[in-house]
Motif scaffolding. Sequence first.
Motif, PDB file in Angstrom:
ATOM      1  N   LEU A  29      -3.593   1.166  -0.417  1.00  0.00           N
ATOM      2  CA  LEU A  29      -3.370   0.282   0.725  1.00  0.00           C
ATOM      3  C   LEU A  29      -4.487   0.399   1.759  1.00  0.00           C
ATOM      4  CD1 LEU A  29       0.482   0.432   1.347  1.00  0.00           C
ATOM      5  CD2 LEU A  29      -0.891  -1.630   0.995  1.00  0.00           C
ATOM      6  N   PHE A  30      -5.043   1.585   1.889  1.00  0.00           N
ATOM      7  CA  PHE A  30      -6.115   1.776   2.870  1.00  0.00           C
ATOM      8  C   PHE A  30      -7.358   0.948   2.554  1.00  0.00           C
ATOM      9  CE2 PHE A  30      -4.008   5.523   4.722  1.00  0.00           C
ATOM     10  CZ  PHE A  30      -4.322   5.326   6.054  1.00  0.00           C
ATOM     11  N   ASP A  31      -7.485   0.480   1.304  1.00  0.00           N
ATOM     12  CA  ASP A  31      -8.644  -0.360   0.960  1.00  0.00           C
ATOM     13  C   ASP A  31      -8.683  -1.628   1.809  1.00  0.00           C
ATOM     14  OD1 ASP A  31      -9.574   1.420  -0.925  1.00  0.00           O
ATOM     15  OD2 ASP A  31      -8.656   0.376  -2.625  1.00  0.00           O
ATOM     16  N   ASN A  32      -7.532  -2.074   2.285  1.00  0.00           N
ATOM     17  CA  ASN A  32      -7.443  -3.290   3.094  1.00  0.00           C
ATOM     18  C   ASN A  32      -7.075  -3.002   4.544  1.00  0.00           C
ATOM     19  OD1 ASN A  32      -7.946  -5.044   0.840  1.00  0.00           O
ATOM     20  ND2 ASN A  32      -5.881  -4.580   0.158  1.00  0.00           N
ATOM     21  N   TYR A  33      -7.382  -1.812   5.000  1.00  0.00           N
ATOM     22  CA  TYR A  33      -6.970  -1.369   6.336  1.00  0.00           C
ATOM     23  C   TYR A  33      -7.480  -2.283   7.447  1.00  0.00           C
ATOM     24  CZ  TYR A  33      -6.110   1.923  10.182  1.00  0.00           C
ATOM     25  OH  TYR A  33      -5.678   2.510  11.339  1.00  0.00           O
ATOM     26  N   PHE A  34      -8.720  -2.754   7.326  1.00  0.00           N
ATOM     27  CA  PHE A  34      -9.287  -3.600   8.377  1.00  0.00           C
ATOM     28  C   PHE A  34      -9.241  -5.085   8.041  1.00  0.00           C
ATOM     29  CE2 PHE A  34     -11.495   0.396   9.571  1.00  0.00           C
ATOM     30  CZ  PHE A  34     -10.996   0.479  10.861  1.00  0.00           C
ATOM     31  N   THR A  35      -8.976  -5.428   6.793  1.00  0.00           N
ATOM     32  CA  THR A  35      -9.020  -6.845   6.411  1.00  0.00           C
ATOM     33  C   THR A  35      -7.656  -7.525   6.446  1.00  0.00           C
ATOM     34  OG1 THR A  35      -8.835  -6.257   4.069  1.00  0.00           O
ATOM     35  CG2 THR A  35     -11.064  -6.534   4.971  1.00  0.00           C
ATOM     36  N   ASP A  36      -6.582  -6.749   6.395  1.00  0.00           N
ATOM     37  CA  ASP A  36      -5.238  -7.325   6.391  1.00  0.00           C
ATOM     38  C   ASP A  36      -4.404  -6.594   7.441  1.00  0.00           C
ATOM     39  OD1 ASP A  36      -2.654  -8.199   5.891  1.00  0.00           O
ATOM     40  OD2 ASP A  36      -2.742  -7.849   3.728  1.00  0.00           O
ATOM     41  N   SER A  37      -4.051  -7.290   8.501  1.00  0.00           N
ATOM     42  CA  SER A  37      -3.340  -6.638   9.615  1.00  0.00           C
ATOM     43  C   SER A  37      -1.962  -6.105   9.210  1.00  0.00           C
ATOM     44  CB  SER A  37      -3.205  -7.594  10.795  1.00  0.00           C
ATOM     45  OG  SER A  37      -2.458  -8.735  10.426  1.00  0.00           O
ATOM     46  N   SER A  38      -1.353  -6.683   8.182  1.00  0.00           N
ATOM     47  CA  SER A  38      -0.028  -6.207   7.766  1.00  0.00           C
ATOM     48  C   SER A  38      -0.096  -4.844   7.064  1.00  0.00           C
ATOM     49  CB  SER A  38       0.646  -7.229   6.847  1.00  0.00           C
ATOM     50  OG  SER A  38      -0.037  -7.314   5.609  1.00  0.00           O
ATOM     51  N   VAL A  39      -1.277  -4.469   6.572  1.00  0.00           N
ATOM     52  CA  VAL A  39      -1.432  -3.200   5.851  1.00  0.00           C
ATOM     53  C   VAL A  39      -1.050  -2.015   6.725  1.00  0.00           C
ATOM     54  CG1 VAL A  39      -3.181  -1.625   4.897  1.00  0.00           C
ATOM     55  CG2 VAL A  39      -3.072  -3.986   4.131  1.00  0.00           C
ATOM     56  N   LYS A  40      -1.418  -2.069   7.997  1.00  0.00           N
ATOM     57  CA  LYS A  40      -1.091  -0.963   8.906  1.00  0.00           C
ATOM     58  C   LYS A  40       0.411  -0.748   8.972  1.00  0.00           C
ATOM     59  CE  LYS A  40      -5.260  -1.540  11.529  1.00  0.00           C
ATOM     60  NZ  LYS A  40      -5.925  -2.788  11.442  1.00  0.00           N
ATOM     61  N   TYR A  41       1.173  -1.823   8.940  1.00  0.00           N
ATOM     62  CA  TYR A  41       2.633  -1.705   9.002  1.00  0.00           C
ATOM     63  C   TYR A  41       3.214  -1.208   7.675  1.00  0.00           C
ATOM     64  CZ  TYR A  41       1.838  -4.071  13.347  1.00  0.00           C
ATOM     65  OH  TYR A  41       1.376  -4.387  14.604  1.00  0.00           O
ATOM     66  N   TRP A  42       2.594  -1.631   6.563  1.00  0.00           N
ATOM     67  CA  TRP A  42       3.018  -1.107   5.261  1.00  0.00           C
ATOM     68  C   TRP A  42       2.728   0.389   5.162  1.00  0.00           C
ATOM     69  CZ3 TRP A  42       6.320  -3.117   2.094  1.00  0.00           C
ATOM     70  CH2 TRP A  42       6.495  -4.502   2.065  1.00  0.00           C
ATOM     71  N   LEU A  43       1.563   0.784   5.635  1.00  0.00           N
ATOM     72  CA  LEU A  43       1.213   2.207   5.642  1.00  0.00           C
ATOM     73  C   LEU A  43       2.175   2.990   6.527  1.00  0.00           C
ATOM     74  CD1 LEU A  43      -2.664   1.892   5.870  1.00  0.00           C
ATOM     75  CD2 LEU A  43      -1.400   2.992   4.004  1.00  0.00           C
ATOM     76  N   PHE A  44       2.459   2.444   7.699  1.00  0.00           N
ATOM     77  CA  PHE A  44       3.419   3.078   8.609  1.00  0.00           C
ATOM     78  C   PHE A  44       4.775   3.226   7.922  1.00  0.00           C
ATOM     79  CE2 PHE A  44       6.729   2.929  11.837  1.00  0.00           C
ATOM     80  CZ  PHE A  44       6.301   3.907  12.733  1.00  0.00           C
ATOM     81  N   ALA A  45       5.246   2.169   7.265  1.00  0.00           N
ATOM     82  CA  ALA A  45       6.549   2.197   6.586  1.00  0.00           C
ATOM     83  C   ALA A  45       6.567   3.227   5.459  1.00  0.00           C
ATOM     84  CB  ALA A  45       6.887   0.806   6.046  1.00  0.00           C
ATOM     85  N   LEU A  46       5.502   3.291   4.672  1.00  0.00           N
ATOM     86  CA  LEU A  46       5.444   4.279   3.585  1.00  0.00           C
ATOM     87  C   LEU A  46       5.418   5.709   4.129  1.00  0.00           C
ATOM     88  CD1 LEU A  46       3.053   2.794   0.863  1.00  0.00           C
ATOM     89  CD2 LEU A  46       5.495   3.231   0.678  1.00  0.00           C
TER      90      LEU A  46
END
Length: 189
Positions: A29-46
């Motif tokens: 998921l971190f591969d898209n950390y800066f390109t997809d704003s929803s990734v931060k929330y997915w990372l937070f949830a995981l």
Amino acid sequence: MKISSKEFLTVSNLLSLLRLLLAIPLWLLFDNYFTDSSVKYWLFALCLFAAVTDILDGYLARKFNQVTEAGKIIDPIADKVAMAVVVIRLAMYNELPLYYLLMIIIRDMLIFLGGIYVTSKIGKVLPSNILGKATVLIVGIVLLLTLLQIEKSSFLYTSLFYFSIFMIIISFLAYVYRAVEYLKRKTIV
């Protein structure tokens, strides 16, 4: 020290294994950390899910009298691997300073290697202690705040960040002290 498959296959140990496997989607998921704003929330949830499984596996192991030598090994490894993935990736993106990454990785590696040594000498795995669990909690909060991109100059973030550094140092010293004490006695109470 021999670990049977029956001892290995408990609900709490399976939760720890699940947490260990979470390292893979966390890393990817971190591969898209800066390109997809929803990734931060997915990372937070995981990360939140990992924290819940950590609390739940310990609770279930104690409640159902399933504290096992395998669990004493799997649980901290799962914690360390999941946390290392998040810390490494955040440091790669300059979201955390390199010295913070090094403090966490070196502390965890020394505790892991020391644990192997102590286990080889006394024949049992040292259980986690409250100071180590508190350190993981505080570092975890710092990581979650970093993922949510809380202002790093804020009082809350700065206070927790420096408190986590203090806890990393103190908990390491406490692990060393406890290991030396167990080696002197050669038993676990």
